[in-house]
Motif scaffolding. Structure first.
Motif, PDB file in Angstrom:
ATOM      1  N   PHE A   1       0.716  -1.662   0.390  1.00 48.58           N
ATOM      2  CA  PHE A   1       0.164   0.250   0.072  1.00 48.58           C
ATOM      3  C   PHE A   1       1.009   1.721  -0.151  1.00 48.58           C
ATOM      4  CE2 PHE A   1      -3.931  -2.943   1.262  1.00 48.58           C
ATOM      5  CZ  PHE A   1      -4.521  -1.870   0.595  1.00 48.58           C
ATOM      6  N   GLY A   2       1.638   1.089   0.664  1.00 53.26           N
ATOM      7  CA  GLY A   2       2.583   2.235   0.477  1.00 53.26           C
ATOM      8  C   GLY A   2       3.100   2.857  -0.862  1.00 53.26           C
ATOM      9  N   LEU A   3       3.556   1.606  -1.333  1.00 53.83           N
ATOM     10  CA  LEU A   3       4.020   2.362  -2.728  1.00 53.83           C
ATOM     11  C   LEU A   3       2.590   2.277  -3.640  1.00 53.83           C
ATOM     12  CD1 LEU A   3       6.480  -1.057  -3.641  1.00 53.83           C
ATOM     13  CD2 LEU A   3       7.182   1.170  -3.184  1.00 53.83           C
ATOM     14  N   GLY A   4       1.411   1.154  -3.451  1.00 51.30           N
ATOM     15  CA  GLY A   4       0.628   1.662  -4.434  1.00 51.30           C
ATOM     16  C   GLY A   4      -0.241   2.573  -4.187  1.00 51.30           C
ATOM     17  N   TRP A   5      -0.395   3.906  -3.181  1.00 49.25           N
ATOM     18  CA  TRP A   5      -1.021   5.528  -2.759  1.00 49.25           C
ATOM     19  C   TRP A   5      -0.046   6.289  -3.498  1.00 49.25           C
ATOM     20  CZ3 TRP A   5      -0.762   4.581   2.777  1.00 49.25           C
ATOM     21  CH2 TRP A   5      -1.762   3.705   3.288  1.00 49.25           C
ATOM     22  N   THR A   6       1.118   5.873  -4.075  1.00 47.50           N
ATOM     23  CA  THR A   6       1.525   7.157  -5.708  1.00 47.50           C
ATOM     24  C   THR A   6       0.637   6.700  -6.500  1.00 47.50           C
ATOM     25  OG1 THR A   6       3.367   6.115  -4.161  1.00 47.50           O
ATOM     26  CG2 THR A   6       3.224   7.703  -6.084  1.00 47.50           C
ATOM     27  N   PRO A   7      -0.014   7.798  -7.379  1.00 48.46           N
ATOM     28  CA  PRO A   7       0.625   9.255  -6.457  1.00 48.46           C
ATOM     29  C   PRO A   7      -0.116  10.350  -5.567  1.00 48.46           C
ATOM     30  CG  PRO A   7      -0.198   9.546  -8.886  1.00 48.46           C
ATOM     31  CD  PRO A   7      -0.668   8.417  -8.212  1.00 48.46           C
ATOM     32  N   CYS A   8      -1.422   9.227  -4.884  1.00 50.25           N
ATOM     33  CA  CYS A   8      -2.262  10.190  -4.516  1.00 50.25           C
ATOM     34  C   CYS A   8      -2.221  10.607  -2.521  1.00 50.25           C
ATOM     35  CB  CYS A   8      -3.819   9.348  -3.200  1.00 50.25           C
ATOM     36  SG  CYS A   8      -4.930   9.697  -2.736  1.00 50.25           S
ATOM     37  N   ILE A   9      -1.228  10.490  -2.068  1.00 58.79           N
ATOM     38  CA  ILE A   9      -0.041  10.737  -1.435  1.00 58.79           C
ATOM     39  C   ILE A   9       0.811  11.552  -1.871  1.00 58.79           C
ATOM     40  CG2 ILE A   9      -1.656   9.341  -0.122  1.00 58.79           C
ATOM     41  CD1 ILE A   9       0.965   8.104   0.777  1.00 58.79           C
ATOM     42  N   GLY A  10       1.561  11.717  -2.936  1.00 58.06           N
ATOM     43  CA  GLY A  10       2.490  11.943  -3.621  1.00 58.06           C
ATOM     44  C   GLY A  10       2.946  13.735  -3.139  1.00 58.06           C
ATOM     45  N   PRO A  11       1.079  14.542  -3.074  1.00 63.71           N
ATOM     46  CA  PRO A  11       1.709  16.407  -3.073  1.00 63.71           C
ATOM     47  C   PRO A  11       2.348  16.087  -1.475  1.00 63.71           C
ATOM     48  CG  PRO A  11      -0.592  15.454  -3.815  1.00 63.71           C
ATOM     49  CD  PRO A  11       0.136  13.782  -3.824  1.00 63.71           C
ATOM     50  N   THR A  12       1.275  15.268   0.182  1.00 66.31           N
ATOM     51  CA  THR A  12       2.252  15.614   0.920  1.00 66.31           C
ATOM     52  C   THR A  12       3.614  15.142   0.873  1.00 66.31           C
ATOM     53  OG1 THR A  12       1.011  13.611   1.722  1.00 66.31           O
ATOM     54  CG2 THR A  12      -0.081  15.901   1.830  1.00 66.31           C
ATOM     55  N   LEU A  13       3.599  13.729   0.426  1.00 63.73           N
ATOM     56  CA  LEU A  13       5.536  13.658   0.807  1.00 63.73           C
ATOM     57  C   LEU A  13       6.462  13.713   0.237  1.00 63.73           C
ATOM     58  CD1 LEU A  13       4.544   9.303  -0.152  1.00 63.73           C
ATOM     59  CD2 LEU A  13       6.251  10.364   1.464  1.00 63.73           C
ATOM     60  N   THR A  14       5.780  14.786  -1.033  1.00 63.97           N
ATOM     61  CA  THR A  14       7.053  15.282  -1.469  1.00 63.97           C
ATOM     62  C   THR A  14       7.505  16.546  -1.043  1.00 63.97           C
ATOM     63  OG1 THR A  14       5.987  15.180  -4.104  1.00 63.97           O
ATOM     64  CG2 THR A  14       7.102  17.663  -3.835  1.00 63.97           C
ATOM     65  N   VAL A  15       6.140  17.524  -0.016  1.00 66.26           N
ATOM     66  CA  VAL A  15       6.600  17.921   0.976  1.00 66.26           C
ATOM     67  C   VAL A  15       7.488  18.295   1.583  1.00 66.26           C
ATOM     68  CG1 VAL A  15       5.724  19.891   2.961  1.00 66.26           C
ATOM     69  CG2 VAL A  15       4.980  19.831   0.721  1.00 66.26           C
ATOM     70  N   VAL A  16       7.229  16.474   2.460  1.00 62.15           N
ATOM     71  CA  VAL A  16       8.847  15.862   3.169  1.00 62.15           C
ATOM     72  C   VAL A  16       9.844  15.454   3.076  1.00 62.15           C
ATOM     73  CG1 VAL A  16       8.487  13.978   5.918  1.00 62.15           C
ATOM     74  CG2 VAL A  16       6.312  15.060   4.671  1.00 62.15           C
ATOM     75  N   TYR A  17       9.706  14.741   1.589  1.00 59.54           N
ATOM     76  CA  TYR A  17      10.830  14.569   1.546  1.00 59.54           C
ATOM     77  C   TYR A  17      11.587  15.872   0.988  1.00 59.54           C
ATOM     78  CZ  TYR A  17       9.648  10.073   0.831  1.00 59.54           C
ATOM     79  OH  TYR A  17       8.687   8.580   1.345  1.00 59.54           O
ATOM     80  N   SER A  18      10.905  17.139   0.320  1.00 56.85           N
ATOM     81  CA  SER A  18      11.455  18.242   0.205  1.00 56.85           C
ATOM     82  C   SER A  18      12.541  18.553   1.887  1.00 56.85           C
ATOM     83  CB  SER A  18      10.789  19.294  -0.236  1.00 56.85           C
ATOM     84  OG  SER A  18      10.263  18.981  -1.689  1.00 56.85           O
TER      85      SER A  18
END
Length: 237
Positions: free
Chosen positions: A132-149
């Motif tokens: 699910f951590g892999l399959g949720w992309t890109p649904c939670i991608g926007p928030t993850l982008t902030v964290v990874y930035s």
């Protein structure tokens, strides 16, 4: 990190209440515990089974995020010379995904989720969490982008891992609470669903603000000020 950690946890909470996670909460818990969705909703499962299933599920997707955060944080250290330019580019990316998350830009609204996964129960719940951590992309991608930035901006593999774990805590804690007290959690979920557009808009605007801080260099200035405050702190004992 003092400023980045709360942002990462908040990003995880916003992700949980996004349209591709919270409406399917009974299904996710059903997959992780081996119980039927109706049993999950009615709270008929043993608390220990619900707890361990949810914890395994959360640890699975936390592993995905932490590994990625570690790699990105390490990249920030390796690319130290070009970090100013890359940070500004990441700031632009964060602003764009924030506008998408808030609904101001009508692209990237689809989510890639795996729909057919066998209900295998507690033993395989960490594996399901990874999937699910892999399959949720890109649904939670926007928030993850902030964290990874932010992880990249920290320039440390360890700090990148810590930020990614903080995100996983923000996303995973509601799963654990729901597993232990679904009926009470469901009341909150219904309230959130009624105001989901507002919550996502607030989350998106928050991402835009973080992006602006990265582009203008204010984020680095805030970090410098916080480091000075921490350096001057003297414990009483």
């Amino acid at each position: 990190m003092v400023l980045a950690l709360p942002v990462a946890v908040l990003a995880g909470l916003v992700s949980f209440f996004s349209p591709c996670v919270v409406p399917l909460l009974p299904g996710y818990l059903s997959y992780a515990t081996g119980l039927g969705a109706a049993d999950v909703v009615a709270g008929r499962g043993r608390r220990s089974r619900m707890l361990f299933g949810a914890l395994g599920f959360v640890l699975g997707f936390a592993l995905v995020f932490v590994i990625t955060g570690t790699v990105i944080g390490g990249a920030g250290s390796a690319l130290l010379g070009a970090r100013d330019v890359i940070t500004k580019v990441l700031g632009v990316v964060v602003i764009i995904v924030g506008l998408i998350f808030a609904g101001f830009i009508g692209i990237g609204q689809r989510d890639l989720r795996l729909e057919r996964i066998p209900t295998v129960g507690i033993a395989a719940s960490p594996l399901l969490g990874i999937v699910f951590g892999l399959g949720w992309t890109p649904c939670i991608g926007p928030t993850l982008t902030v964290v990874y930035s932010l992880a990249y901006n920290e320039g440390s593999a360890l700090r990148g891992a810590v930020l990614a774990f903080a995100y996983a805590v923000g996303l995973g804690l509601p799963f654990v609470i729901a597993a232990l007290a679904f009926s009470r959690m469901n009341r909150l979920v219904r309230v959130v669903q009624r105001h989901q557009k507002l919550i996502m808009r607030i989350g998106g605007i928050s991402m835009v603000l973080v992006g602006l801080l990265l582009i203008t260099g204010v984020w680095d200035l805030l970090m410098a000020q916080l480091r000075n405050v921490v350096a001057l702190f003297t414990p009483l004992i």
